[in-house]
Design a protein around this motif. Structure first.
Motif: not given
Length: 457
Positions: A5-32
Motif C-alpha cells: 500500500a505504501e508503494i502504491d501511495k508513494n509511487g516508489t520504483s521497484p528497484e528501491k524496494l530492496l534492502s540489502p543487509v545480509l547480502s549487502s557485500f556478497w559481490d565483493e572479493p573474498e566477502s566471506w
C-alpha cells in the motif's frame, strides 16, 4: 500500512524496494573473510550486546519483532525467553542449516558469502540464553560451504570471538560445525536433534519441547540460519531501524528465493510485505513469450498460488489470509507450459521418499498419493481418483507426527482447488496434454538437451 500500500501511495520504483543487509557485500572479493566482515561493521553488534544484561538482550530482540525465518515465523526473542534459567543444566543453541525445502536457496548462499554474520549472531544468542556450546547442523552435500564455514570459525576463534572469555565478557563459548547426511526430515527441529545426538533422524513426541528437554535432554534453542544472522544488524543499527521495514506484525528484511520460469532467478533481499509482482518487475518477469500459471510462496510444502495472487503481500499475515503460508519464502514460478499434475507428482514423490516412516498417515499416505498421481499423469486414472486423492491428503493433513505430512498434502489440496480441470483432462484424454520438453523444469530424461534450458524448446 502494508509495504504494498505504501508503494502504491508513494509511487516508489521497484528497484528501491530492496534492502540489502545480509547480502549487502556478497559481490565483493573474498566477502566471506573476517577482514571483509570487519569493513562492514562486523562484530559491532556483538560488542553492544555484551554491554547489556542477558535478560535485557532477550527483551530487546523480542521487542524488535524479529520472527523466525525458517518457515513457522515464531518470534525469535520469545523462543530465547522460553529457556529456563537457574536450572543447573547446560544450555545449547542449535542452528538449523539443513536447508532442504524444494525451491529454497537462501541459507546456503548466505553461509557461502557471509558466514561471519551467522557466527556473530550465534555468540549474541548464546550470551542471551547463557549457553557455552553452540552447534551448526549443516546439510552435508554442500562441501564448499562446509569448508568455508570451518575457515570462518577458525578466524573467529583466532580473533577472540569464540573460545574462552569472549572479548573479556566472561563468556566461554565453543562452536561445533556438524555435517548431516542429507535428509529432508532433519530440517524438523526434533529430528535434527536426534541426528545430532547420533541417532536416526526422526521427529520426537512433544511435549517436552526443546526449550525444556532438547539436545542431550537439556534446554535448547533451535533457530534457522537467517534468523540468527539477522540479529547482529538489529543490535548494531537498532530495533527501530529494523521495525521501520516490513509490516507491523512482520517487521524487517528477509531473503526471497526466486526461481523457475523467470528471467533472472536468484536471491532478493527485501522488506517483508513486498509482492511477487514487484519482485518480478525487478527480475525481468516471466521468461519472454510466456505468462505465469502458478507459483509457491514458501516452497513446495505450501499451498500454491496462481496469477490472481500476484499482489498478495509476502509477509506472514498477508500470505496466510490468502490461503497459504510464507514458509521459507521460496518463490517457485511456473509458466503455462508446465503440467500441474506432473509438478505435484514430482513433489509428492519427493515427500514419499523423504518420509521417515515413523507414523502411519505419512508413511502410507504419501505412498498411495504417488501411485494415484502416477496413474493420473499416465492417463490411467479415473474420475473417482480425484476424490480419493483429496481423502488421502485429508487423512495425512494434521494427523502425522510432524509437518512433513502437512507439506505433502498442501500441493494436493491447492492444485485440486485451482486446476481440477487439468486433472480431469489427463483422465478423459488418457494422458498428459503438455509437452514435458517445453517446460524445461521437469524433464525426466537425463539426456534431454532441453531439460535445463531456460528457453522455450
Amino acid at each position: 500500512m502494508t509495504l504494498a500500500a505504501e508503494i502504491d501511495k508513494n509511487g516508489t520504483s521497484p528497484e528501491k524496494l530492496l534492502s540489502p543487509v545480509l547480502s549487502s557485500f556478497w559481490d565483493e572479493p573474498e566477502s566471506w573473510t573476517l577482514d571483509t566482515y570487519h569493513r562492514h561493521d562486523g562484530y559491532e553488534g556483538l560488542r553492544k550486546a555484551l554491554a547489556m544484561e542477558p535478560d535485557d538482550l532477550i527483551a530487546y530482540v523480542k521487542d524488535s519483532g524479529l520472527r523466525g525465518r525458517g518457515g513457522a515465523g515464531f518470534p525469535t526473542g520469545m523462543k530465547w525467553q522460553f529457556i529456563p534459567q537457574g536450572d543447573g543444566k547446560p544450555h545449547y543453541l542449535v542452528v538449523n542449516a539443513d536447508e532442504s525445502e524444494p525451491g529454497t536457496c537462501k541459507d546456503i548462499p548466505l553461509l557461502f558469502a557471509n558466514p561471519h554474520s551467522l557466527i556473530e549472531g550465534i555468540v549474541i544468542a548464546c550470551y542471551a540464553i547463557r549457553s557455552s556450546h553452540a552447534f551448526i547442523y549443516l546439510r552435508g552435500e554442500v562441501v564448499p560451504v562446509l569448508r568455508r564455514l570451518h575457515e570462518a570459525v577458525r578466524e573467529a576463534y583466532e580473533a577472540g570471538y569464540l573460545g574462552t572469555n569472549v572479548l573479556g565478557s566472561g563468556l566461554d563459548l565453543e562452536l561445533t560445525v556438524h555435517a548431516g547426511a542429507g535428509a529432508y526430515i532433519c530440517g524438523e527441529e526434533t529430528a535434527l536433534l536426534d541426528s545430532l545426538e547420533g541417532r536416526r533422524g526422526q521427529p520426537r513426541l512433544r511435549p517436552p519441547f526443546p526449550a525444556v528437554a532438547g539436545l542431550y535432554a537439556c534446554p535448547t534453542v533451535v533457530n534457522n540460519v537467517e534468523s540468527i544472522a539477522s540479529v547482529p544488524a538489529i543490535l548494531n543499527r537498532g530495533k527501530d531501524w529494523f521495525k521501520s521495514m516490513g509490516s507491523e506484525k512482520s517487521p524487517g528484511f528477509t531473503l526471497y528465493s526466486l526461481s523457475g520460469h523467470v528471467t533472472s532467478p536468484g536471491q532478493y533481499e527485501a522488506p517483508l510485505g513486498i509482492t511477487l509482482r514487484q519482485l518480478l518487475d525487478m527480475s525481468g518477469g516471466i521468461r519472454e513469450g510466456h505468462r505465469l500459471k502458478f507459483w509457491t510462496p514458501g516452497g513446495s510444502s505450501t499451498p500454491m498460488f496462481t496469477d490472481e495472487h500476484l499482489d498478495v503481500p509476502l509477509d506472514y499475515e498477508g500470505v496466510g489470509a490468502a490461503g497459504s503460508m510464507l514458509g521459507t519464502k521460496a518463490l517457485q514460478c511456473f509458466d503455462e507450459t508446465t503440467c500441474v499434475v506432473r509438478a505435484v507428482t514430482r513433489w509428492t514423490e519427493f515427500y514419499a521418499h523423504e518420509s521417515c516412516g515413523k507414523c502411519t498417515p505419512c508413511r502410507e499416505g504419501t505412498y498411495w498419493l504417488v501411485q494415484l498421481l502416477r496413474d493420473i499423469e499416465a492417463g490411467k486414472g479415473q474420475m473417482a481418483d480425484l476424490d480419493k486423492l483429496n481423502d488421502i491428503a485429508d487423512n495425512i493433513n494434521g494427523k502425522s507426527f510432524c509437518a512433513l505430512g502437512d507439506g505433502a498434502a498442501s500441493p494436493i489440496f491447492s492444485s485440486l482447488k485451482y486446476f481440477r480441470d487439468e486433472y480431469e483432462q489427463h483422465i478423459t484424454g488418457k494422458g498428459c496434454p503438455f509437452d514435458p520438453a517445453r517446460s524445461t523444469l521437469w524433464a525426466d530424461d537425463k539426456d534431454d538437451k532441453n531439460a535445463h534450458r531456460g528457453v522455450n524448446a
